[in-house]
Design a protein around this motif. Structure first.
Motif, PDB file in Angstrom:
ATOM      1  N   UNK A  48      97.273  82.009  -4.614  1.00 43.86           N
ATOM      2  CA  UNK A  48      98.021  83.068  -3.949  1.00 43.86           C
ATOM      3  C   UNK A  48      98.388  82.590  -2.552  1.00 43.86           C
ATOM      4  N   UNK A  49      99.661  82.708  -2.193  1.00 41.99           N
ATOM      5  CA  UNK A  49     100.152  82.315  -0.875  1.00 41.99           C
ATOM      6  C   UNK A  49     100.480  83.570  -0.068  1.00 41.99           C
ATOM      7  N   UNK A  50      99.464  84.342   0.265  1.00 44.71           N
ATOM      8  CA  UNK A  50      99.652  85.594   1.008  1.00 44.71           C
ATOM      9  C   UNK A  50     100.513  86.553   0.205  1.00 44.71           C
ATOM     10  N   UNK A  51     101.486  87.170   0.870  1.00 48.20           N
ATOM     11  CA  UNK A  51     102.419  88.064   0.185  1.00 48.20           C
ATOM     12  C   UNK A  51     103.725  87.358  -0.150  1.00 48.20           C
ATOM     13  N   UNK A  52     103.809  86.041   0.138  1.00 47.37           N
ATOM     14  CA  UNK A  52     105.052  85.306  -0.039  1.00 47.37           C
ATOM     15  C   UNK A  52     105.275  84.812  -1.466  1.00 47.37           C
ATOM     16  N   UNK A  53     104.210  84.315  -2.121  1.00 47.19           N
ATOM     17  CA  UNK A  53     104.382  83.733  -3.451  1.00 47.19           C
ATOM     18  C   UNK A  53     103.040  83.632  -4.161  1.00 47.19           C
ATOM     19  N   UNK A  54     103.103  83.443  -5.476  1.00 48.18           N
ATOM     20  CA  UNK A  54     101.911  83.181  -6.283  1.00 48.18           C
ATOM     21  C   UNK A  54     102.217  81.988  -7.188  1.00 48.18           C
ATOM     22  N   UNK A  55     101.196  81.190  -7.472  1.00 44.64           N
ATOM     23  CA  UNK A  55     101.312  80.058  -8.378  1.00 44.64           C
ATOM     24  C   UNK A  55     100.644  80.456  -9.683  1.00 44.64           C
ATOM     25  N   UNK A  56     101.373  80.311 -10.787  1.00 45.82           N
ATOM     26  CA  UNK A  56     100.893  80.810 -12.068  1.00 45.82           C
ATOM     27  C   UNK A  56     100.935  79.692 -13.100  1.00 45.82           C
ATOM     28  N   UNK A  57      99.891  79.630 -13.933  1.00 44.30           N
ATOM     29  CA  UNK A  57      99.835  78.684 -15.039  1.00 44.30           C
ATOM     30  C   UNK A  57     100.279  79.411 -16.301  1.00 44.30           C
ATOM     31  N   UNK A  58     101.428  78.978 -16.846  1.00 51.25           N
ATOM     32  CA  UNK A  58     101.956  79.558 -18.077  1.00 51.25           C
ATOM     33  C   UNK A  58     101.677  78.582 -19.216  1.00 51.25           C
ATOM     34  N   UNK A  59     100.449  78.566 -19.725  1.00 49.60           N
ATOM     35  CA  UNK A  59     100.049  77.710 -20.858  1.00 49.60           C
ATOM     36  C   UNK A  59     100.458  76.257 -20.638  1.00 49.60           C
ATOM     37  N   UNK A  60      99.988  75.674 -19.556  1.00 49.76           N
ATOM     38  CA  UNK A  60     100.265  74.273 -19.276  1.00 49.76           C
ATOM     39  C   UNK A  60     101.463  74.031 -18.379  1.00 49.76           C
ATOM     40  N   UNK A  61     102.289  75.010 -18.181  1.00 49.92           N
ATOM     41  CA  UNK A  61     103.462  74.886 -17.308  1.00 49.92           C
ATOM     42  C   UNK A  61     103.240  75.776 -16.095  1.00 49.92           C
ATOM     43  N   UNK A  62     103.294  75.195 -14.909  1.00 53.52           N
ATOM     44  CA  UNK A  62     103.053  75.977 -13.699  1.00 53.52           C
ATOM     45  C   UNK A  62     104.366  76.453 -13.098  1.00 53.52           C
ATOM     46  N   UNK A  63     104.301  77.633 -12.510  1.00 50.68           N
ATOM     47  CA  UNK A  63     105.475  78.197 -11.861  1.00 50.68           C
ATOM     48  C   UNK A  63     105.088  78.904 -10.573  1.00 50.68           C
ATOM     49  N   UNK A  64     105.939  78.768  -9.560  1.00 50.33           N
ATOM     50  CA  UNK A  64     105.729  79.447  -8.275  1.00 50.33           C
ATOM     51  C   UNK A  64     106.705  80.618  -8.229  1.00 50.33           C
ATOM     52  N   UNK A  65     106.158  81.821  -8.228  1.00 50.65           N
ATOM     53  CA  UNK A  65     106.970  83.034  -8.244  1.00 50.65           C
ATOM     54  C   UNK A  65     106.977  83.626  -6.840  1.00 50.65           C
ATOM     55  N   UNK A  66     108.168  83.870  -6.319  1.00 50.13           N
ATOM     56  CA  UNK A  66     108.327  84.396  -4.961  1.00 50.13           C
ATOM     57  C   UNK A  66     108.300  85.913  -4.941  1.00 50.13           C
ATOM     58  N   UNK A  67     107.909  86.451  -3.799  1.00 50.95           N
ATOM     59  CA  UNK A  67     107.885  87.890  -3.573  1.00 50.95           C
ATOM     60  C   UNK A  67     109.313  88.409  -3.635  1.00 50.95           C
ATOM     61  N   UNK A  68     109.601  89.567  -4.137  1.00 47.44           N
ATOM     62  CA  UNK A  68     108.812  90.750  -4.383  1.00 47.44           C
ATOM     63  C   UNK A  68     108.285  90.889  -5.801  1.00 47.44           C
ATOM     64  N   UNK A  69     108.261  89.843  -6.607  1.00 47.35           N
ATOM     65  CA  UNK A  69     107.640  89.825  -7.930  1.00 47.35           C
ATOM     66  C   UNK A  69     108.224  90.875  -8.870  1.00 47.35           C
ATOM     67  N   UNK A  70     109.536  91.001  -8.909  1.00 53.50           N
ATOM     68  CA  UNK A  70     110.166  92.037  -9.736  1.00 53.50           C
ATOM     69  C   UNK A  70     110.008  91.792 -11.229  1.00 53.50           C
ATOM     70  N   UNK A  71     109.922  90.532 -11.663  1.00 51.45           N
ATOM     71  CA  UNK A  71     109.814  90.231 -13.091  1.00 51.45           C
ATOM     72  C   UNK A  71     108.369  89.963 -13.508  1.00 51.45           C
ATOM     73  N   UNK A  72     107.414  90.209 -12.629  1.00 51.95           N
ATOM     74  CA  UNK A  72     106.018  89.884 -12.892  1.00 51.95           C
ATOM     75  C   UNK A  72     105.189  91.149 -12.938  1.00 51.95           C
ATOM     76  N   UNK A  73     104.392  91.320 -13.998  1.00 50.87           N
ATOM     77  CA  UNK A  73     103.523  92.489 -14.099  1.00 50.87           C
ATOM     78  C   UNK A  73     102.095  92.038 -14.355  1.00 50.87           C
ATOM     79  N   UNK A  74     101.163  92.767 -13.752  1.00 51.35           N
ATOM     80  CA  UNK A  74      99.753  92.486 -13.919  1.00 51.35           C
ATOM     81  C   UNK A  74      99.267  93.146 -15.200  1.00 51.35           C
ATOM     82  N   UNK A  75      98.460  92.423 -15.971  1.00 53.63           N
ATOM     83  CA  UNK A  75      97.939  92.966 -17.228  1.00 53.63           C
ATOM     84  C   UNK A  75      96.549  93.517 -17.037  1.00 53.63           C
TER      85      UNK A  75
END
Length: 75
Positions: A48-75
């Motif tokens: 987690x990079x503060x409120x700016x971005x999060x780094x996510x592991x998608x089954x072996x593929x990593x992605x850096x998602x920027x804020x405001x995280x509109x396409x990202x939902x917590x499960x």
């Protein structure tokens, strides 16, 4: 003669010039959270990079998602 540039009065019944609503709060993610992304699918937060971005592991593929995280939902 010039007019004052003050704020205009808002009429509740007017469909025009509606004041902007406050933006929804930015969701906070923590390391280890399971998430779902609209394009990349299921993943787990690995950094987690503060409120700016999060780094996510998608089954072996990593992605850096920027804020405001509109396409990202917590499960």
């Amino acid at each position: 003669m010039t007019k004052s540039a003050g704020a205009r009065r808002y009429l509740p019944s007017s469909p025009f010039n509606v004041p902007a609503a406050d933006a929804p709060p930015i969701e906070v993610f923590e390391v280890g959270d399971r998430v779902s992304h609209d394009q990349f699918g299921l993943g787990r937060v690995i950094a987690v990079e503060g409120e700016a971005a999060v780094l996510i592991d998608f089954a072996g593929r990593q992605g850096r998602i920027l804020s405001p995280f509109t396409k990202l939902t917590k499960l």
